[in-house]
Design an enzyme around this catalytic site. Structure first.
Site, short mmCIF file in Angstrom:
data_model
loop_
_atom_site.label_atom_id
_atom_site.label_comp_id
_atom_site.label_asym_id
_atom_site.label_seq_id
_atom_site.Cartn_x
_atom_site.Cartn_y
_atom_site.Cartn_z
N THR A 18 -20.58 64.59 41.22
CA THR A 18 -21.34 65.52 42.24
C THR A 18 -21.80 66.43 41.91
O THR A 18 -20.64 67.59 41.27
CB THR A 18 -21.35 65.52 43.19
OG1 THR A 18 -19.25 65.77 43.61
CG2 THR A 18 -21.22 63.44 44.44
N LEU A 19 -22.73 66.91 42.07
CA LEU A 19 -23.47 68.20 40.84
C LEU A 19 -24.52 68.77 41.99
O LEU A 19 -24.96 69.93 41.44
CB LEU A 19 -24.85 67.71 39.73
CG LEU A 19 -23.97 67.14 38.68
CD1 LEU A 19 -25.18 66.97 38.18
CD2 LEU A 19 -22.48 67.85 38.55
N GLY A 20 -24.06 69.18 43.43
CA GLY A 20 -24.59 69.70 44.24
C GLY A 20 -25.08 69.39 44.82
O GLY A 20 -26.59 68.47 44.33
N ASP A 44 -25.67 71.97 57.58
CA ASP A 44 -23.92 71.42 58.05
C ASP A 44 -24.00 70.72 56.25
O ASP A 44 -24.60 69.59 56.33
CB ASP A 44 -23.70 71.05 59.26
CG ASP A 44 -22.51 71.09 59.02
OD1 ASP A 44 -21.64 71.38 58.46
OD2 ASP A 44 -22.08 70.66 60.19
N GLY A 49 -20.37 64.61 51.84
CA GLY A 49 -20.22 64.12 50.59
C GLY A 49 -19.34 62.54 51.14
O GLY A 49 -19.43 61.53 50.22
N ASP A 50 -18.99 62.79 52.28
CA ASP A 50 -19.00 61.30 53.37
C ASP A 50 -20.25 60.50 53.09
O ASP A 50 -20.04 59.10 52.67
CB ASP A 50 -18.44 61.46 54.25
CG ASP A 50 -17.12 62.12 54.55
OD1 ASP A 50 -16.09 62.27 52.98
OD2 ASP A 50 -16.48 62.92 55.29
N ALA A 80 -27.92 63.83 54.60
CA ALA A 80 -26.80 63.98 55.56
C ALA A 80 -26.68 65.98 55.62
O ALA A 80 -26.11 66.31 57.18
CB ALA A 80 -25.51 63.87 55.37
N ARG A 83 -28.42 68.51 59.04
CA ARG A 83 -28.06 67.51 59.78
C ARG A 83 -26.76 68.71 60.58
O ARG A 83 -25.68 68.18 59.24
CB ARG A 83 -28.33 66.33 60.79
CG ARG A 83 -29.48 65.28 59.99
CD ARG A 83 -29.34 64.41 60.35
NE ARG A 83 -30.28 63.47 59.72
CZ ARG A 83 -30.52 62.29 60.14
NH1 ARG A 83 -29.35 61.39 60.31
NH2 ARG A 83 -32.27 61.38 59.79
N GLY A 85 -22.84 68.56 62.16
CA GLY A 85 -21.61 67.47 62.28
C GLY A 85 -21.26 66.29 60.70
O GLY A 85 -22.29 66.79 59.54
#
Length: 112
Positions: A18-20, A44, A49-50, A80, A83, A85
């Site tokens: 992963t590269l952000g 957020d 990552g999850d 993700a 949003r 959380g």
């Protein structure tokens, strides 16, 4: 990306880095796949990552090709981030499918 490609070649695995904000890179069966992240306004990043990992594994488990699974994973992680959380931020499969379709045109495939 070089390490992911070498690890994939050495062990015959699908390896993902992963590269952000730059997206992600996957190496599998002698091919490199590079996709950018969706352009989003991050609120957020706690569950990104999850969401990415879960979507990637689920897509591969469904039998999707590596490039398609990578697009779904990037879409899930990107959405993700918009949003608050962790669990509440995970997008639906429908949402990720629509966003992943927009990413397909940005896919770069390279022989390794």
């Amino acid at each position: 990306q070089e390490f992911a490609a070498a690890l994939s070649a050495r062990h015959g695995l699908v390896v993902v880095a992963t590269l952000g904000r730059a997206g992600a890179f996957a190496a599998a069966a002698g091919i490199g796949y590079r996709l950018p992240a969706l352009e989003v306004e991050a609120r957020d990043t706690v569950g990104a990552g999850d969401a990415f990992a879960g979507a990637l594994v689920a897509a591969l488990d469904r039998g999707e090709a590596v490039d398609a699974a990578l697009a779904v994973a990037i879409a899930a992680g990107s959405i993700a981030c918009t949003r608050p959380g962790a669990q509440a931020a995970i997008p639906s499969r429908h949402e990720t499918s629509l966003a992943a379709a927009r990413l397909q045109s940005a896919l770069v495939r390279t022989p390794l």
